[in-house]
Design a protein around this motif. Structure first.
Motif, mmCIF file in Angstrom:
data_model
loop_
_atom_site.group_PDB
_atom_site.id
_atom_site.type_symbol
_atom_site.label_atom_id
_atom_site.label_comp_id
_atom_site.label_asym_id
_atom_site.label_seq_id
_atom_site.Cartn_x
_atom_site.Cartn_y
_atom_site.Cartn_z
ATOM 1 N N ASN A 11 24.793 46.537 4.673
ATOM 2 C CA ASN A 11 25.568 45.519 5.370
ATOM 3 C C ASN A 11 26.943 46.079 5.739
ATOM 4 O O ASN A 11 27.344 47.131 5.261
ATOM 5 C CB ASN A 11 25.705 44.273 4.491
ATOM 6 C CG ASN A 11 26.212 43.082 5.248
ATOM 7 O OD1 ASN A 11 25.948 42.929 6.444
ATOM 8 N ND2 ASN A 11 26.965 42.224 4.582
ATOM 9 N N ASP A 39 29.267 48.234 10.543
ATOM 10 C CA ASP A 39 30.265 48.667 11.516
ATOM 11 C C ASP A 39 31.388 49.448 10.856
ATOM 12 O O ASP A 39 32.327 49.896 11.532
ATOM 13 C CB ASP A 39 30.837 47.453 12.265
ATOM 14 C CG ASP A 39 31.311 46.338 11.325
ATOM 15 O OD1 ASP A 39 31.031 46.429 10.110
ATOM 16 O OD2 ASP A 39 31.945 45.384 11.823
ATOM 17 N N SER A 48 22.990 46.026 9.003
ATOM 18 C CA SER A 48 23.360 44.707 9.509
ATOM 19 C C SER A 48 24.861 44.531 9.456
ATOM 20 O O SER A 48 25.577 45.241 8.737
ATOM 21 C CB SER A 48 22.691 43.600 8.684
ATOM 22 O OG SER A 48 23.277 43.532 7.389
ATOM 23 N N VAL A 49 25.316 43.576 10.228
ATOM 24 C CA VAL A 49 26.679 43.046 10.117
ATOM 25 C C VAL A 49 26.485 41.542 10.007
ATOM 26 O O VAL A 49 26.522 40.811 10.999
ATOM 27 C CB VAL A 49 27.548 43.417 11.336
ATOM 28 C CG1 VAL A 49 28.993 42.942 11.113
ATOM 29 C CG2 VAL A 49 27.537 44.924 11.579
ATOM 30 N N LYS A 109 28.528 38.769 11.664
ATOM 31 C CA LYS A 109 28.378 38.594 13.108
ATOM 32 C C LYS A 109 26.939 38.237 13.493
ATOM 33 O O LYS A 109 26.623 38.104 14.679
ATOM 34 C CB LYS A 109 28.786 39.873 13.838
ATOM 35 C CG LYS A 109 30.236 40.286 13.613
ATOM 36 C CD LYS A 109 30.540 41.583 14.354
ATOM 37 C CE LYS A 109 31.981 42.028 14.119
ATOM 38 N NZ LYS A 109 32.282 43.319 14.814
ATOM 39 N N GLY A 110 26.070 38.117 12.505
ATOM 40 C CA GLY A 110 24.677 37.795 12.779
ATOM 41 C C GLY A 110 23.867 38.966 13.294
ATOM 42 O O GLY A 110 22.741 38.776 13.772
ATOM 43 N N GLU A 111 24.384 40.167 13.176
ATOM 44 C CA GLU A 111 23.691 41.345 13.710
ATOM 45 C C GLU A 111 22.724 41.903 12.677
ATOM 46 O O GLU A 111 23.071 42.080 11.506
ATOM 47 C CB GLU A 111 24.709 42.427 14.101
ATOM 48 C CG GLU A 111 25.668 41.990 15.198
ATOM 49 C CD GLU A 111 26.734 43.044 15.488
ATOM 50 O OE1 GLU A 111 26.672 44.136 14.884
ATOM 51 O OE2 GLU A 111 27.635 42.766 16.305
ATOM 52 N N GLY A 112 21.493 42.176 13.107
ATOM 53 C CA GLY A 112 20.490 42.774 12.235
ATOM 54 C C GLY A 112 19.732 41.788 11.384
ATOM 55 O O GLY A 112 18.826 42.190 10.633
ATOM 56 N N GLU A 139 15.937 41.543 12.181
ATOM 57 C CA GLU A 139 15.187 42.681 11.637
ATOM 58 C C GLU A 139 14.991 42.541 10.129
ATOM 59 O O GLU A 139 13.929 42.896 9.603
ATOM 60 C CB GLU A 139 15.931 43.988 11.947
ATOM 61 C CG GLU A 139 15.925 44.395 13.414
ATOM 62 C CD GLU A 139 16.879 43.572 14.277
ATOM 63 O OE1 GLU A 139 16.780 43.647 15.512
ATOM 64 O OE2 GLU A 139 17.732 42.846 13.698
#
Length: 378
Positions: free
Chosen positions: A199, A202, A276-277, A280-283, A286
């Motif tokens: 996590n 970034d 994931s981030v 920010k809701g990224e990943g 998946e």
């Protein structure tokens, strides 16, 4: 409703519970978590309906973003139409003995969703990363008909592994600051993961951490040099494309682990390492996809039944240990008998092992007595 049933609070609670009332669910969780009178009757009534919910444990070091990940997964599951129960284990307050409720604060964005039930629990001295009653609370949520139960541990170190025994799938959340590459090789929490998530990807070092974890998985899986042909007298250019790819993967365990994790194999699971981030809701899509793949593997391989049977076995052991402890150490006669032997223990005439054997022999009736009988002194 009969008069007898009206005077039975557990029976009334079960009626409301089976009618799907959220207030009854909250009361049932409180009864079970605090082991109030009748909690065992409540759990026994719910037991035949267990096994429908998928239980996912989320663990990892402090600050890894477990609460944010839990919230993001809950939001995505709700978008898919699933109901979600969240059991968030918080550190115990040294002043009140309760949970600090920090997880509930972080989950504010889903806390008001009628399809989400959140329960914060204090560890209360439990050292396994979850509270002692966590599995019982999960049973209540399962019995209520919740689709997914997300179990978030406190920030754990290398040996708090109880979440793996309480879950069908264990998600280990790490961040680039989780430690150097040696940490990925250590036994403990790194061995219980069914899915890894790096996590806060970034941040600098995320790619390196992912590679370190995949290298660890490749080395532990025996991928290193497994398919490398002897190079003396062998024309490597003459190898087929498949053989060359196998050789490249064997010489790079991290690549081999990544390739194995992406393949669907009914009898073998290699944990994928995702990034994931969560803030920010990224990943998150998946991550949920990996959880779904793992559940399909569990069902196809028979591992799901094995894990749930092991959980039932451990539950029986826990109940027996709790009953034995409460019956022995709450019995005034037993404690008086033990105090009489302290002098002999101090002098060395008796040993703790001998006293323990004698205590078990004399207390057989006390241990085996029915719970319907009142406690007695011997």
């Amino acid at each position: 409703m009969t008069l007898a049933r009206a005077s039975d609070p557990i029976a009334r609670l079960l009626d409301d519970f089976r009618d799907g009332k959220k207030a009854a669910l909250a009361r049932a969780v409180s009864v079970v978590e605090n082991h109030r009178p009748g909690f065992d009757r409540l759990l026994a009534a719910l037991h035949p309906s267990l096994g429908r919910a998928r239980r996912v444990g989320l663990t990892g070091p402090p600050g890894a973003g477990k609460s944010t990940m839990t919230t993001a997964l809950a939001r995505l599951l709700r978008d898919q139409g699933h109901t979600v129960g969240i059991v968030a284990v918080d550190p115990t307050s040294p002043f009140t003995g309760g949970a600090l409720l920090g997880d509930r604060i972080r989950m504010e964005s889903v806390a008001l969703d009628p399809g989400v039930f959140i329960r914060s629990m204090a560890t209360r001295g439990s050292l396994g990363g979850i509270a002692s009653a966590t599995r019982e609370v999960c049973d209540v949520l399962d019995g209520f008909g919740i689709d997914f139960i997300l179990i978030e541990t406190v920030g754990v170190g290398q040996s708090e592994l109880d979440v793996a025994r309480a879950s069908d799938t264990t998600l280990v959340v790490l961040v680039p600051e989780s430690g150097d590459s040696i940490q990925t090789l250590k036994a403990g929490v790194m061995e219980i993961a069914d899915v890894f998530v790096v996590n806060k990807a970034d941040r600098p070092g995320a790619d390196r951490l992912r590679n370190d974890i995949e290298l660890m998985l490749g080395l532990r899986g025996g991928a290193a040099m497994r398919n490398v042909p002897a190079h003396h007298g062998v024309d490597l250019k003459a190898l087929s494309a498949e053989e060359r790819e196998a050789t490249r993967q064997a010489m790079n365990p991290a690549r081999a682990a990544r390739a194995a994790a992406s393949a669907d194999h009914p009898e073998r699971w290699v944990p994928p390492v995702l990034q994931s981030v969560a803030a920010k809701g990224e990943g998150i899509v998946e991550v949920l996809g990996a959880l779904d793949r793992h559940f399909r593997y569990l069902e196809a391989s028979g591992e799901l039944r094995s894990r749930r049977r092991a959980r039932l076995r451990e539950r029986v052991v826990e109940v027996v240990e709790q009953k034995v402890r409460s019956r022995l150490w709450a019995d005034t006669g037993t404690m008086a008998w033990l105090d009489e032997r302290l002098a002999a223990l101090e002098s060395g005439t008796l040993t703790p092992f001998g006293v323990a054997d004698e205590l078990l022999e004399r207390s057989a009736g006390l241990i085996a007595r029915s719970t319907l009988h009142a406690p007695r002194s011997t």
